[in-house]
Design a protein around this motif. Structure first.
Motif, mmCIF file in Angstrom:
data_model
loop_
_atom_site.group_PDB
_atom_site.id
_atom_site.type_symbol
_atom_site.label_atom_id
_atom_site.label_comp_id
_atom_site.label_asym_id
_atom_site.label_seq_id
_atom_site.Cartn_x
_atom_site.Cartn_y
_atom_site.Cartn_z
ATOM 1 N N GLY A 184 115.215 26.623 92.977
ATOM 2 C CA GLY A 184 115.479 28.056 93.025
ATOM 3 C C GLY A 184 114.502 28.833 93.886
ATOM 4 N N GLY A 185 113.448 28.150 94.345
ATOM 5 C CA GLY A 185 112.451 28.786 95.194
ATOM 6 C C GLY A 185 111.377 29.562 94.451
ATOM 7 N N LYS A 186 111.410 29.531 93.117
ATOM 8 C CA LYS A 186 110.459 30.324 92.342
ATOM 9 C C LYS A 186 109.097 29.652 92.190
ATOM 10 N N TYR A 187 109.090 28.330 92.178
ATOM 11 C CA TYR A 187 107.866 27.604 91.841
ATOM 12 C C TYR A 187 107.371 26.702 92.979
ATOM 13 N N ALA A 188 106.055 26.671 93.122
ATOM 14 C CA ALA A 188 105.399 25.601 93.871
ATOM 15 C C ALA A 188 105.264 24.432 92.908
ATOM 16 N N ILE A 223 98.659 29.371 97.468
ATOM 17 C CA ILE A 223 99.594 30.409 97.029
ATOM 18 C C ILE A 223 98.890 31.753 97.079
ATOM 19 N N GLU A 224 99.460 32.685 97.858
ATOM 20 C CA GLU A 224 98.823 33.989 98.007
ATOM 21 C C GLU A 224 99.865 35.036 98.371
ATOM 22 N N ASN A 225 99.825 36.165 97.675
ATOM 23 C CA ASN A 225 100.708 37.299 97.974
ATOM 24 C C ASN A 225 102.179 36.885 98.024
ATOM 25 N N GLY A 226 102.575 36.052 97.092
ATOM 26 C CA GLY A 226 103.970 35.652 97.003
ATOM 27 C C GLY A 226 104.424 34.639 98.040
ATOM 28 N N SER A 227 103.484 34.071 98.783
ATOM 29 C CA SER A 227 103.838 33.034 99.758
ATOM 30 C C SER A 227 103.168 31.710 99.380
ATOM 31 N N PHE A 228 103.734 30.623 99.860
ATOM 32 C CA PHE A 228 103.273 29.290 99.488
ATOM 33 C C PHE A 228 103.343 28.371 100.699
ATOM 34 N N HIS A 229 102.251 27.696 100.980
ATOM 35 C CA HIS A 229 102.275 26.606 101.952
ATOM 36 C C HIS A 229 101.347 25.500 101.470
ATOM 37 N N TYR A 230 101.492 24.335 102.053
ATOM 38 C CA TYR A 230 100.688 23.200 101.586
ATOM 39 C C TYR A 230 100.399 22.225 102.715
ATOM 40 N N ALA A 231 99.455 21.333 102.448
ATOM 41 C CA ALA A 231 99.097 20.290 103.411
ATOM 42 C C ALA A 231 98.848 18.992 102.658
ATOM 43 N N MET A 232 99.026 17.889 103.372
ATOM 44 C CA MET A 232 98.758 16.565 102.816
ATOM 45 C C MET A 232 97.940 15.771 103.823
ATOM 46 N N SER A 233 97.121 14.870 103.304
ATOM 47 C CA SER A 233 96.231 14.080 104.158
ATOM 48 C C SER A 233 96.300 12.598 103.783
ATOM 49 N N CYS A 293 88.860 4.179 111.051
ATOM 50 C CA CYS A 293 89.521 5.042 110.081
ATOM 51 C C CYS A 293 90.515 5.944 110.802
ATOM 52 N N CYS A 294 91.762 5.897 110.383
ATOM 53 C CA CYS A 294 92.802 6.764 110.932
ATOM 54 C C CYS A 294 92.970 7.965 110.005
ATOM 55 N N ARG A 295 93.008 9.160 110.581
ATOM 56 C CA ARG A 295 93.059 10.392 109.803
ATOM 57 C C ARG A 295 94.309 11.186 110.173
ATOM 58 N N TYR A 296 95.136 11.453 109.173
ATOM 59 C CA TYR A 296 96.378 12.181 109.417
ATOM 60 C C TYR A 296 96.442 13.381 108.464
ATOM 61 N N THR A 297 96.783 14.547 109.014
ATOM 62 C CA THR A 297 97.005 15.731 108.191
ATOM 63 C C THR A 297 98.374 16.307 108.527
ATOM 64 N N TYR A 298 99.136 16.627 107.502
ATOM 65 C CA TYR A 298 100.481 17.183 107.667
ATOM 66 C C TYR A 298 100.512 18.536 106.960
ATOM 67 N N ALA A 299 100.871 19.581 107.691
ATOM 68 C CA ALA A 299 100.881 20.936 107.130
ATOM 69 C C ALA A 299 102.309 21.461 107.071
ATOM 70 N N TYR A 300 102.640 22.136 105.974
ATOM 71 C CA TYR A 300 104.000 22.629 105.738
ATOM 72 C C TYR A 300 103.953 24.110 105.399
ATOM 73 N N GLU A 301 104.431 24.943 106.314
ATOM 74 C CA GLU A 301 104.472 26.387 106.110
ATOM 75 C C GLU A 301 105.866 26.809 105.649
ATOM 76 N N ASN A 302 105.907 27.740 104.708
ATOM 77 C CA ASN A 302 107.176 28.252 104.190
ATOM 78 C C ASN A 302 108.154 27.127 103.855
ATOM 79 N N PRO A 303 107.757 26.200 102.972
ATOM 80 C CA PRO A 303 108.628 25.072 102.635
ATOM 81 C C PRO A 303 109.961 25.530 102.072
ATOM 82 N N LEU A 304 110.991 24.737 102.322
ATOM 83 C CA LEU A 304 112.332 25.062 101.874
ATOM 84 C C LEU A 304 112.474 24.830 100.371
ATOM 85 N N ALA A 305 113.263 25.662 99.715
ATOM 86 C CA ALA A 305 113.543 25.479 98.295
ATOM 87 C C ALA A 305 114.258 24.158 98.071
ATOM 88 N N GLY A 306 113.858 23.460 97.010
ATOM 89 C CA GLY A 306 114.495 22.192 96.674
ATOM 90 C C GLY A 306 114.039 21.016 97.498
#
Length: 237
Positions: free
Chosen positions: A27-31, A131-141, A153-166
């Motif tokens: 529903g897009g309400k929760y991270a 999570i800030e001001n009603g917006s949500f984004h995340y990253a994984m490493s 050592c291989c280093r990978y970072t993946y960033a996701y802005e405005n992720p889609l609901a569901g």
């Protein structure tokens, strides 16, 4: 990259090891985030998750059976202001402490490498939800060896802005069972985020290999208010 279900991804892998899921509810309400651990040895299986402030930590279920706490006892989840940190090791503390000193997620992880558990050299997987001001984004490493060679050592970072609901991403430590255990490869996998917190928790727990699963943490965070609900499931009761 095609979207898949967590049930399909996890039920077909007898040993994904430790895994992190991050995404947004249908529903897009929760991270949404989840963290699970599995184990093959007595030491790894002898664990439970317990709440620790706003986060969680691992704890020996039977202290008499604990032989080496170095890679099995840690805080997988900590909260720093509007950031929720989720990892598979004590790099949770590294991220928390260095971000508290104004370093970035990537900068903090530059101080760490894969785990020193020869011959597996288990990858360090980490995630952060902001999570800030009603917006949500995340990253994984993902921090891992180069083709099993501990000299690189291989280093990978993946960033996701405005992720889609569901929709969310899944990253885990191993491609499957083996000796040595084969490290995760590629981008975090795109997975569906379905149902409320209880249905989502059940879907992950019931998809993990019955013999190897140990504990599961799930959290739904209201993106508007940052209030959250948590579920913890431990095989050891």
């Amino acid at each position: 990259m095609d979207i898949t279900t967590l049930e399909r991804e996890l039920s077909t892998n007898s040993y994904p090891g430790r895994g992190i899921v991050i995404g947004k509810s249908a529903g897009g309400k929760y991270a949404v985030t989840a963290y699970f651990i599995m184990g093959r040895s007595v030491n790894s299986r002898n664990r439970i998750f317990v709440e620790d402030g706003q986060g969680i930590r691992t704890q020996a279920f039977d202290p008499a059976k604990l032989t080496d706490p170095s890679l099995v006892i840690y805080a997988p989840v900590r909260v720093l202001g509007n950031k929720t940190i989720v990892t598979n090791g004590d790099q949770t503390d590294t991220i928390y402490e260095l971000m508290d000193k104004q370093m970035t997620f990537e900068q903090a992880l530059r101080t760490r490498t894969f785990e020193p558990d020869e011959p597996n050299y288990t990858p360090r997987i980490s995630g952060i939800l902001h999570i800030e001001n009603g917006s949500f984004h995340y990253a994984m490493s993902l921090l891992k060896t180069s083709h099993g060679n501990p000299g690189a050592c291989c280093r990978y970072t993946y960033a996701y802005e405005n992720p889609l609901a569901g929709e969310g991403r899944l990253i885990h430590t191993y491609l499957g069972d083996g000796d040595p255990l084969p490290s995760f490869e590629g981008e975090p996998k795109v997975v569906e985020i379905k149902g409320g917190i209880d249905a989502f928790t059940d879907s992950i727990w019931n998809s993990l290999n019955e013999e190897n699963k140990v504990s599961l943490f799930v959290r739904f965070i209201d993106i508007e208010t940052r209030k959250y609900e948590t579920r913890i499931v431990n095989k050891n009761q």
